[in-house]
Design a protein around this motif. Structure first.
Motif, PDB file in Angstrom:
ATOM      1  N   LEU A  50     -31.207 -16.053 -32.004  1.00  0.00           N
ATOM      2  CA  LEU A  50     -29.857 -16.379 -31.521  1.00  0.00           C
ATOM      3  C   LEU A  50     -29.239 -17.326 -32.517  1.00  0.00           C
ATOM      4  O   LEU A  50     -29.846 -18.343 -32.861  1.00  0.00           O
ATOM      5  CB  LEU A  50     -29.967 -17.165 -30.217  1.00  0.00           C
ATOM      6  CG  LEU A  50     -29.934 -16.486 -28.887  1.00  0.00           C
ATOM      7  CD1 LEU A  50     -29.977 -17.545 -27.798  1.00  0.00           C
ATOM      8  CD2 LEU A  50     -28.694 -15.638 -28.756  1.00  0.00           C
ATOM      9  N   LYS A  58     -26.367 -21.700 -26.963  1.00  0.00           N
ATOM     10  CA  LYS A  58     -27.683 -21.134 -27.312  1.00  0.00           C
ATOM     11  C   LYS A  58     -28.791 -21.760 -26.469  1.00  0.00           C
ATOM     12  O   LYS A  58     -29.604 -21.056 -25.874  1.00  0.00           O
ATOM     13  CB  LYS A  58     -27.973 -21.348 -28.815  1.00  0.00           C
ATOM     14  CG  LYS A  58     -26.914 -20.775 -29.729  1.00  0.00           C
ATOM     15  CD  LYS A  58     -27.201 -21.038 -31.191  1.00  0.00           C
ATOM     16  CE  LYS A  58     -27.185 -22.487 -31.589  1.00  0.00           C
ATOM     17  NZ  LYS A  58     -25.861 -23.164 -31.450  1.00  0.00           N
ATOM     18  N   SER A  59     -28.807 -23.096 -26.428  1.00  0.00           N
ATOM     19  CA  SER A  59     -29.862 -23.766 -25.641  1.00  0.00           C
ATOM     20  C   SER A  59     -29.693 -23.443 -24.165  1.00  0.00           C
ATOM     21  O   SER A  59     -30.681 -23.267 -23.444  1.00  0.00           O
ATOM     22  CB  SER A  59     -29.810 -25.289 -25.841  1.00  0.00           C
ATOM     23  OG  SER A  59     -30.084 -25.608 -27.181  1.00  0.00           O
ATOM     24  N   ASP A 169     -36.467 -23.176 -29.279  1.00  0.00           N
ATOM     25  CA  ASP A 169     -35.148 -23.770 -29.528  1.00  0.00           C
ATOM     26  C   ASP A 169     -35.182 -24.539 -30.846  1.00  0.00           C
ATOM     27  O   ASP A 169     -35.665 -25.674 -30.894  1.00  0.00           O
ATOM     28  CB  ASP A 169     -34.766 -24.696 -28.374  1.00  0.00           C
ATOM     29  CG  ASP A 169     -33.264 -24.984 -28.366  1.00  0.00           C
ATOM     30  OD1 ASP A 169     -32.570 -24.581 -29.319  1.00  0.00           O
ATOM     31  OD2 ASP A 169     -32.795 -25.606 -27.407  1.00  0.00           O
ATOM     32  N   VAL A 201     -33.829 -19.722 -31.210  1.00  0.00           N
ATOM     33  CA  VAL A 201     -32.539 -20.240 -31.673  1.00  0.00           C
ATOM     34  C   VAL A 201     -32.736 -20.808 -33.072  1.00  0.00           C
ATOM     35  O   VAL A 201     -33.709 -21.525 -33.326  1.00  0.00           O
ATOM     36  CB  VAL A 201     -32.043 -21.369 -30.739  1.00  0.00           C
ATOM     37  CG1 VAL A 201     -30.826 -22.064 -31.345  1.00  0.00           C
ATOM     38  CG2 VAL A 201     -31.710 -20.813 -29.364  1.00  0.00           C
ATOM     39  N   LEU A 218     -23.626 -15.518 -31.360  1.00  0.00           N
ATOM     40  CA  LEU A 218     -22.828 -15.995 -30.219  1.00  0.00           C
ATOM     41  C   LEU A 218     -21.546 -16.636 -30.736  1.00  0.00           C
ATOM     42  O   LEU A 218     -21.565 -17.337 -31.750  1.00  0.00           O
ATOM     43  CB  LEU A 218     -23.592 -17.060 -29.424  1.00  0.00           C
ATOM     44  CG  LEU A 218     -24.731 -16.648 -28.493  1.00  0.00           C
ATOM     45  CD1 LEU A 218     -25.149 -17.841 -27.650  1.00  0.00           C
ATOM     46  CD2 LEU A 218     -24.338 -15.497 -27.586  1.00  0.00           C
TER      47      LEU A 218
END
Ligand code: ATP
Ligand code: MG
Length: 268
Positions: A50, A58-59, A169, A201, A218
């Motif tokens: 991502l 994202k998180s 992440d 991410v 995104l």
């Protein structure tokens, strides 16, 4: 023991499906619309990255899949089962390593196994220390290891629980460029072995292309899927390959970072 969802995926598990997912946070400064209308299927055993500007959600997306943050619209399933809270079928690796400083590396890795009352937790922990290149450091404390080694211990701790999916992440964000490339190969080695579904991410376009089957871009406010790019390159990948460079060009252009000066309020 395998369950029916596992069977239906030909022995693989870890398919994640987001349907019309939305998330609004209510805060003291008003409502924040973090995610809107996210539709995404992450195939079991695949590696998906991502990527997107800071604050684009994202998180939040990882936390929603982890069951740490409730949705405000839509649904998320793992192997067909609705996610309504955290579970050991999903591992989470945070950007800054989250090891317990008062426990040794072995105790950190064995922690979840012991909580789950698994037999031979220390032996299992040692196996994962070996896989992540930490043999010999089981009795060390986190402060005695480098940042990269701590991050590997976090991976070991998450993978020891044999999750169907691992949510990462910015797992390599704090590392220097060389350690980072080394760790990319380490994570890929584990992934190729276990085929745990990975959703990572990253802000590093090359990292996303190097590691992923698919890169999801995104766009911000609220976070929406702008584009998904399937990376059809053989593995192991060559960062200097012409096709690799062409993927980089496509993604940077989509993020509007191909080279002209951005508006000053836009961050990544
Ligand atoms: N717990 C929270 N409470 C209120 N608002 C939140 C919370 N967590 C995130 N947000 C807001 O939701 C939006 C998305 O945040 P999120 O942390 O998901 O972004 P991100 O894409 O991970 O950003 P970064 O790349 O900087 O880590 C932001 O506007 C943020 O302020
Ligand atoms: Mg984030």
């Amino acid at each position: 023991m395998v369950n029916s969802a596992y069977d239906s995926l030909n022995g693989r598990r870890g398919q994640i499906e987001l349907k019309n997912v939305g998330k609004k946070y209510k805060t003291n400064i008003g409502e924040v619309h973090a995610l809107s209308d996210i539709n995404l299927t992450i195939e079991a055993g695949s590696y998906v990255s991502l990527i997107g500007a800071s604050g684009c959600g994202k998180s939040t997306m990882l936390r929603v899949i982890a069951g740490l943050t409730p949705l405000t619209a839509g649904s998320v399933t793992l192997d067909g089962k609705e996610i309504d809270g955290p579970g050991s079928d999903r591992g989470f690796v945070f950007q800054e390593h989250a090891l317990f400083p008062w426990l040794t590396i072995r105790q950190n890795v064995a922690f979840g196994l012991k909580e789950a009352r698994k037999q031979n937790a220390n032996d299992e922990a040692d196996k994962w220390l070996e896989i992540t290149g930490l043999t010999g450091f089981g009795n060390a404390f986190p402060h005695q290891l480098s940042g990269g080694m701590c991050q590997r211990a976090c991976l070991a701790r998450s993978l020891a629980m044999n999750p169907a999916a691992l949510l990462l992440d910015e797992p390599l964000g704090a590392l220097d460029a060389f350690t980072r490339m080394y760790m990319q190969d380490e994570i890929l080695r584990v992934w190729e072995n276990r085929k745990t579904t990975m959703l990572m991410v990253t802000h590093d376009v090359d990292e996303a292309i190097y590691m992923s089957d698919c890169v999801v871009l995104l766009s911000p406010r609220p976070g929406r899927i702008e584009k998904t790019v399937e990376i059809e390159l053989p593995r192991p990948r060559d960062r200097n390959d012409d096709r690799f460079i062409s993927y980089r060009k496509t993604i940077l252009e989509s993020l509007h970072f191909a080279g002209f000066r951005r508006e000053p309020d836009f961050y990544i």
